[in-house]
Design an enzyme around this catalytic site. Structure first.
Site, short mmCIF file in Angstrom:
data_model
loop_
_atom_site.label_atom_id
_atom_site.label_comp_id
_atom_site.label_asym_id
_atom_site.label_seq_id
_atom_site.Cartn_x
_atom_site.Cartn_y
_atom_site.Cartn_z
N ASP A 6 -3.96 -7.00 6.52
CA ASP A 6 -5.28 -6.40 6.29
C ASP A 6 -6.30 -7.52 6.11
OD1 ASP A 6 -7.34 -4.69 5.65
OD2 ASP A 6 -6.54 -4.09 3.70
N ASP A 30 -1.02 -18.05 2.90
CA ASP A 30 -2.16 -18.92 2.56
C ASP A 30 -2.31 -20.01 3.62
OD1 ASP A 30 0.34 -19.70 1.60
OD2 ASP A 30 -0.42 -20.67 -0.20
N ASP A 68 -9.35 -9.15 8.93
CA ASP A 68 -10.79 -9.28 8.69
C ASP A 68 -11.23 -10.71 8.98
OD1 ASP A 68 -10.98 -6.62 7.84
OD2 ASP A 68 -12.29 -7.11 6.16
N TYR A 113 0.83 -1.21 0.00
CA TYR A 113 0.00 0.00 0.00
C TYR A 113 0.87 1.27 0.00
CZ TYR A 113 -3.81 -3.18 1.47
OH TYR A 113 -4.73 -4.19 1.57
N LYS A 158 5.14 -14.48 2.15
CA LYS A 158 4.87 -15.37 1.02
C LYS A 158 6.20 -15.50 0.28
CE LYS A 158 2.27 -17.77 -1.74
NZ LYS A 158 1.70 -19.08 -1.37
MG MG Z 1 -9.40 -4.08 5.88
#
Ligand code: MG
Ligand code: NAI
Length: 350
Positions: free
Chosen positions: A244, A220, A248, A136, A187
């Site tokens: 992020d 993963d 969630d 980001y 990763k």
């Molecule tokens: Mg989020």
């Protein structure tokens, strides 16, 4: 009397509803505690404000925020503004501009709350998200727009300084928890540059923390471990994008997005830190008075902790747990309580 200056930015959707509830609880707490006072200033920055003025943050706005001890933030995102415009217009300029590089996201199944997992009681995690660079960082571009040869790039940026400081922060935080266990998530099989550097720096920093148990997992694979063996995880450190997504998932596994809190910290305290619920604007329930304010209350508790009021922070968390445990739950948790009812119950429990 200790006094703290709080900048309240309700933002969009249910943001202003939950921030109002959060401030109500904080006022009740301050009155009860007697040792500190909050001086709150409201900022109307939001998508309606943007549509009217052409900007989310007015000229000099960030400069003004610098004078506060903390920022109490609701959500940003509207059906009238593209999400990348609203996010980069309000939340990211604050998080990046104030170098809030450590994003801390605890997840736990509160009393009275049902996890979708049969073994959900094993969830007691803190996810640490690198919050200033990575995927980001805003590094990319588009060329030949609209043509068949159009190209879009989105380049993740990892710096040694950025990676080292988030790992160090994660080790410090892990060391304050009973399990003293830190899991590195990357990763680095498929992404062999930045991610391999992440791994290397992690194990360099680990040498300074011999009493903290470490392990590593690919991003993963860690999703399956979160679902199948939640009790084997404690603190997780991961990049901006990975954490992020994982947070969630963590919020959903611990009962609802409506309870999950987060802190965007500038650990060196050169700038104010920002405290917000993880959830967004929640268009589907905006204005109906049923938004779950628990995420914002837990967020407020994290803010008090950061401000140096650990007793008040613990008291607020205990009140939250008393209320969820007593079955006063909003619809997202399977109950019937409104935002106002949950808020009053927490004030009463305080
Ligand atoms: Mg989020
Ligand atoms: P969302 O978090 O707003 O909603 C997802 C689902 O969770 C909805 O069904 C919503 O009703 C429910 N939910 C969320 N918070 C709740 C609460 N406190 N109580 C009860 N139910 C709750 O995510 P979505 O729908 O992906 O995004 C909506 C908007 O919010 C978008 O514009 C997005 O960009 C923005 N957003 C902003 C964030 C921020 O400001 N940090 C974070 C996430 C999304």
């Amino acid at each position: 009397m200790r006094e703290y200056k709080i900048a309240a930015i309700g933002g969009d959707g249910i943001g202003p509803e939950v921030i109002a509830a959060g401030l109500q609880v904080l006022e009740a707490l301050a009155a009860k505690d007697g040792g500190f006072r909050l001086q709150v200033e409201h900022f109307p920055w939001s998508s309606p404000y943007y549509l009217k003025h052409g900007h989310y943050i007015p000229e000099g706005g960030l400069e003004k925020l610098k004078g506060f001890d903390a920022i109490f933030f609701g959500a940003v995102g509207s059906q009238e503004v593209p999400d990348h415009v609203s996010l980069w217009g309000l939340r990211l300029p604050i998080a990046q501009g104030f170098d809030q590089y450590a994003n801390v996201r605890p997840a736990r199944v509160l009393p009275g709350v049902k996890s979708p997992l049969v073994n959900g009681q094993g969830i007691d995690w803190v996810i640490i998200r690198e919050n200033s660079e990575g995927e980001y960082a805003g590094n990319g571009g588009r060329t030949h727009r609209g043509l068949p040869i159009e190209v879009g790039t989105e380049t993740a940026v990892f710096t040694r300084a950025g990676v080292e400081r988030i790992h160090r922060f994660a080790f410090e935080l892990a060391g304050k928890r009973p399990a003293r266990h830190l899991t590195l998530v990357t990763k680095s099989n498929a992404q062999r540059f930045g991610m391999v550097m992440w791994d290397e720096i992690f194990f360099e920093v680990a040498r300074d923390y011999p009493d903290i148990r470490t392990d590593r997992e690919l991003v993963d694979a860690v999703t399956t471990r979160m679902v199948l063996k939640p009790q084997t995880l404690d603190v997780i450190v991961a990049t901006n994008l990975h954490a992020d997504i994982l947070s969630d998932l963590a919020a959903a596994l611990s009962g609802s997005l409506g309870i999950a809190p987060t802190a965007n910290l500038n650990p060196e305290r050169r700038f104010p830190s920002m405290f917000e619920p993880i959830h967004g604007s929640a268009f589907d329930i905006t204005g109906r008075g049923i938004a779950n304010p628990i995420a914002t209350f837990w967020t407020a508790s994290m803010m008090l902790e950061h401000l140096g009021e650990p007793a008040a922070a613990a008291r607020l968390l205990a009140a939250i747990e008393k209320v969820t445990g007593s079955g006063v739950l909003s619809p997202d948790l399977g109950g019937k309580a409104t935002t106002a009812e949950v808020t009053l119950a927490v004030c009463a429990a305080l």
